[in-house]
Scaffold this active site. Structure first.
Site, mmCIF file in Angstrom:
data_model
loop_
_atom_site.group_PDB
_atom_site.id
_atom_site.type_symbol
_atom_site.label_atom_id
_atom_site.label_comp_id
_atom_site.label_asym_id
_atom_site.label_seq_id
_atom_site.Cartn_x
_atom_site.Cartn_y
_atom_site.Cartn_z
ATOM 1 N N GLY A 21 -19.625 -0.962 11.114
ATOM 2 C CA GLY A 21 -18.560 -0.365 10.932
ATOM 3 C C GLY A 21 -17.432 -0.481 11.829
ATOM 4 C CE LYS A 22 -16.283 -6.160 9.765
ATOM 5 N NZ LYS A 22 -17.202 -5.665 8.813
ATOM 6 N NE ARG A 23 -16.398 3.998 12.498
ATOM 7 C CZ ARG A 23 -16.870 3.993 11.269
ATOM 8 N NH1 ARG A 23 -17.058 2.642 10.762
ATOM 9 N NH2 ARG A 23 -17.207 4.894 10.553
#
Length: 314
Positions: free
Chosen positions: A109-111
């Protein structure tokens, strides 16, 4: 998810399957077999619900096909979230199905954010959230990809959850896309930006090193940059590398060897399209799961052969 060290669990799963390859469940709806689309659209119409049910059906069959071959699956959140509530439902149910199949579950999700927003991401994907005074899990996820561009204070909520809940993160360090060099290869005080990020990853991971000697704070290092991977392996000796870029993006089995340590540990290699849509090269969409299984087995063989050639044994 048991409250132990994520890196230890992942290494145990890799050793159990004798395989560092993982499958990316990136369900591009345009590529899902038509027979599944027809099955669910006939009953539910051309709706978001039908898309979600089709996606989950597809993922479930892929999971069943590969569960004895690979140690983990990676869900790319964008392919689910683009369909709103129903897409998130499909992601949640896919994660549950993978966990039930005893697979380690990664969400790509590359949050990241700052303060309590970062904490909300960490709790939502990896920890527990407040439900009327009770703490409950939202997703059956073991790890999450994190973009650490905002700096240390944005990463601390994630490492805190890693420590408390036995979760893991993979921080973007050197990504597989061609233009990554526009920023990641810039020099600051004589060091590449990706080298500085690697040093931070090494620092952030010190408090969550497991019994097997690896940290629950890992790094995303693309298969398309083997020379850089060799240098990064030295900078992050205790980090597990999540290696994208294999197969469809051009990275081969020999290219990923520098991502491993001499003990045969330290990396998992992801393939998405090359496995889940392998049926497209076979001309038979009814056997899509079988062809995915065959592709996963071939990737396992290729990786182990390249590692063995380099004197590395799992």
């Amino acid at each position: 998810m048991a409250l132990n060290n994520f890196a230890d669990r992942l290494i145990e799963a890799i050793e159990d399957k004798k395989n560092p390859a993982i499958v990316g469940l990136d369900p591009d709806f345009s590529k899902i077999p038509g027979l599944l689309k027809k099955k669910h659209s006939t009953k539910h119409g051309k709706t978001f619900e039908a898309v979600a049910l089709t996606t989950f059906d597809f993922n479930s069959q892929i999971i069943e096909a590969v569960k004895k071959i690979v140690p983990a699956v990676k869900l790319q959140a964008a392919f689910y979230e683009q369909y709103g509530w129903w897409g998130v439902w499909a992601m949640e149910e896919t994660a549950k199905a993978a966990a039930a199949a005893k697979l380690v579950v990664l969400i790509d999700g590359k949050r990241n954010d700052i303060g309590n927003t970062s904490q909300a991401y960490a709790d939502g994907f990896l920890g527990k959230v407040d439900v009327f005074g009770e703490k409950k899990r939202s997703f059956d996820a073991d790890a999450l990809t994190v973009n650490a561009y905002l700096g240390s204070d944005s990463v601390m909520p994630f490492t805190k959850v890693c420590k408390e809940d036995g979760s893991g993160i993979f921080v973007l360090v050197k990504t597989s896309n061609p233009s990554s060099s526009e920023l990641q290869d810039l020099e600051v005080n004589g060091k590449k930006v990706y080298e500085i990020m690697a040093e931070n990853v090494n620092k952030w991971g010190q408090e969550v090193i497991g019994e097997r000697g690896y940290s629950s704070v890992g790094a995303v290092v693309g298969a398309t940059f083997p020379e850089q991977a060799k240098a990064l392996r030295k900078l992050m000796p205790k980090a597990i590398f999540l290696v994208p870029g294999y197969g469809a993006q051009g990275g081969g089995a020999d290219d990923v060897v520098p991502c491993f340590n001499e003990d045969g540990r330290g990396a998992i290699v992801n393939s998405s399209r090359g496995i889940i849509f392998a049926y497209q090269n076979k001309g038979n969409d009814e056997k899509f799961a079988l062809f995915a299984k065959e592709a996963a087995e071939q990737m396992k063989e290729d990786l182990n052969a390249s590692l063995k050639k380099a004197g590395i044994h799992l």
